[in-house]
Design an enzyme around this catalytic site. Sequence first.
Site, PDB file in Angstrom:
ATOM      1  N   ASP A 223       0.850  -1.184   0.000  1.00 51.33           N
ATOM      2  CA  ASP A 223       0.000   0.000   0.000  1.00 51.33           C
ATOM      3  C   ASP A 223       0.887   1.235   0.000  1.00 51.33           C
ATOM      4  O   ASP A 223       2.055   1.160  -0.351  1.00 51.33           O
ATOM      5  CB  ASP A 223      -0.909  -0.027   1.250  1.00 51.33           C
ATOM      6  CG  ASP A 223      -2.266   0.627   1.005  1.00 51.33           C
ATOM      7  OD1 ASP A 223      -2.293   1.854   0.854  1.00 51.33           O
ATOM      8  OD2 ASP A 223      -3.275  -0.094   0.959  1.00 51.33           O
ATOM      9  N   HIS A 251      -4.457   6.502   3.007  1.00 56.28           N
ATOM     10  CA  HIS A 251      -4.930   5.171   2.649  1.00 56.28           C
ATOM     11  C   HIS A 251      -4.164   4.102   3.419  1.00 56.28           C
ATOM     12  O   HIS A 251      -4.756   3.213   4.053  1.00 56.28           O
ATOM     13  CB  HIS A 251      -4.797   4.956   1.149  1.00 56.28           C
ATOM     14  CG  HIS A 251      -5.565   3.786   0.626  1.00 56.28           C
ATOM     15  ND1 HIS A 251      -5.013   2.533   0.510  1.00 56.28           N
ATOM     16  CD2 HIS A 251      -6.839   3.675   0.197  1.00 56.28           C
ATOM     17  CE1 HIS A 251      -5.922   1.705   0.018  1.00 56.28           C
ATOM     18  NE2 HIS A 251      -7.040   2.365  -0.182  1.00 56.28           N
ATOM     19  N   ALA A 351      -7.123  -8.855  -7.529  1.00 56.52           N
ATOM     20  CA  ALA A 351      -8.246  -9.625  -6.993  1.00 56.52           C
ATOM     21  C   ALA A 351      -8.708 -10.732  -7.939  1.00 56.52           C
ATOM     22  O   ALA A 351      -9.182 -11.780  -7.488  1.00 56.52           O
ATOM     23  CB  ALA A 351      -9.417  -8.686  -6.686  1.00 56.52           C
ATOM     24  N   TYR A 353      -6.921 -12.609 -10.028  1.00 55.51           N
ATOM     25  CA  TYR A 353      -6.022 -13.720 -10.307  1.00 55.51           C
ATOM     26  C   TYR A 353      -6.481 -14.981  -9.582  1.00 55.51           C
ATOM     27  O   TYR A 353      -7.019 -14.911  -8.474  1.00 55.51           O
ATOM     28  CB  TYR A 353      -4.593 -13.384  -9.863  1.00 55.51           C
ATOM     29  CG  TYR A 353      -3.891 -12.381 -10.732  1.00 55.51           C
ATOM     30  CD1 TYR A 353      -3.787 -12.573 -12.103  1.00 55.51           C
ATOM     31  CD2 TYR A 353      -3.313 -11.240 -10.181  1.00 55.51           C
ATOM     32  CE1 TYR A 353      -3.136 -11.647 -12.907  1.00 55.51           C
ATOM     33  CE2 TYR A 353      -2.658 -10.318 -10.972  1.00 55.51           C
ATOM     34  CZ  TYR A 353      -2.576 -10.519 -12.341  1.00 55.51           C
ATOM     35  OH  TYR A 353      -1.935  -9.603 -13.126  1.00 55.51           O
ATOM     36  N   SER A 403     -11.593  -1.181  -0.254  1.00 57.74           N
ATOM     37  CA  SER A 403     -10.254  -1.147   0.353  1.00 57.74           C
ATOM     38  C   SER A 403     -10.293  -1.539   1.813  1.00 57.74           C
ATOM     39  O   SER A 403      -9.393  -2.215   2.318  1.00 57.74           O
ATOM     40  CB  SER A 403      -9.668   0.274   0.267  1.00 57.74           C
ATOM     41  OG  SER A 403      -8.912   0.462  -0.885  1.00 57.74           O
TER      42      SER A 403
END
Length: 452
Positions: A223, A251, A351, A353, A403
């Site tokens: 991140d 974030h 996400a 994969y 998130s």
Amino acid sequence: MDSIMSKPRMLVALLLIAVAPSAAPGQLLGGPIGGLAQPITGTVGQVGTSVGQTVDGVANTLLTPQDQAQIVAPSLDRITTSLAFAQSTADQLVQLRKLRLDALIRASRGALDRDDEGRPVRKGELIVANPDPVALSAAVRAGFRILVDEAASDLGLRMVTISVPQGVRMRQALKALRKAAPGLEADYNHVYEPAGGSLVSAPAATLASAPPARSGTRIAMIDGGVASHASLARASIEQRGFAGAPQPTGHGTAIASLLVGEQGSFRGAARGAQLFVGDVYGGNPASGSATTIVKALAWAASKNPAVINISLVGPSNRMMARAVSALRARGVAIVAAVGNDGPAAPAQYPASYPGVIAVTGVDAGDRALREAGRAAHLDFAAPGADLVAALPGNGFASVRGTSFAAPFVAARLAATESPAALEMEAVPGKGKVGRGIVCRSCRVAPKMVGLR
């Protein structure tokens, strides 16, 4: 102004906002309430003006200029979205995504370009995973030059960055490289975004790393950097920068707090765990490239975490796919957010994969977030609205987005040690929630920390 605005006129208005100068970031002013600071305005994000129109039975909302400017302007400090954004139609969310990516590219001062679908990539760079020496030599003979040749040894990857010949456009360059050396697994160096919302935080110091404890659950997160905060003062956190020195972001701080934070009524879902933070931005939204993320993943793998949380989104990338596959082969679980660009946007990665736990968010009524993006598969949901997370420096703010659901799932996956065990504790929800909602009780509501 008409009380009802047509959809085409609304999109024109959004386009005008996107090309206009961005509004100045909003200030967050705090005062102590029960020992915790809060923004004076209470819940961050104001409801936009409803225009009363419906499209396919879904309410059509008009975002205020301030909302639009915050959503579109590139930032690593966004940790919530306005309700107006959350109530936008699927088509509007797709348009806002395009405007946001365009704004990121324009703000990069020449560091970024576009791939053939308009997504941001590092300008002048192509990347190759584990290149065959003969094919690499063929690329050099064709006019390409090797910029960087490095190893992500913990993932068994060799990463080669190749410069694009001067005067050749990125899309043409990738086609030329694949033609000159078809044996190379070449791709763009895509840039990934935090899957967050639109809050600009106050400045704060970077959290000083503390030596990790000798034992206990280990969790890694990829991140932005984590800022100092009272809820993280006693947490065991080690962070490392992969785009320069770690820089504090809203974030990254919010995600870390939801994992290991603890202050008064605020409790992270993995308190006591050792947290390893790979900062892939260094304070610059244009720096979160595939190669940077892969280097951070290799470092994270060396820490032997039970799970890696990735609340970032972007396109599929060959180098990234290789790294994810290597981690999965080592038995490292990966949890990733599906993003907030709505169901009509392209499926997001990592996400999507295989083997990655894809996470969406739900509100306090267990309803899937309307703005949640999509992935090739959806595994679980967790609280992603009607909750708070830490602000850099001090205080808390209301947050919304997938998130913030991902770290709850990462925390429970580290505790249960398998998706099958996690499924056993999942509860039903409303809408698309995958195999169910986990960590439902992990939500810390705004009123619990004195926010209205």
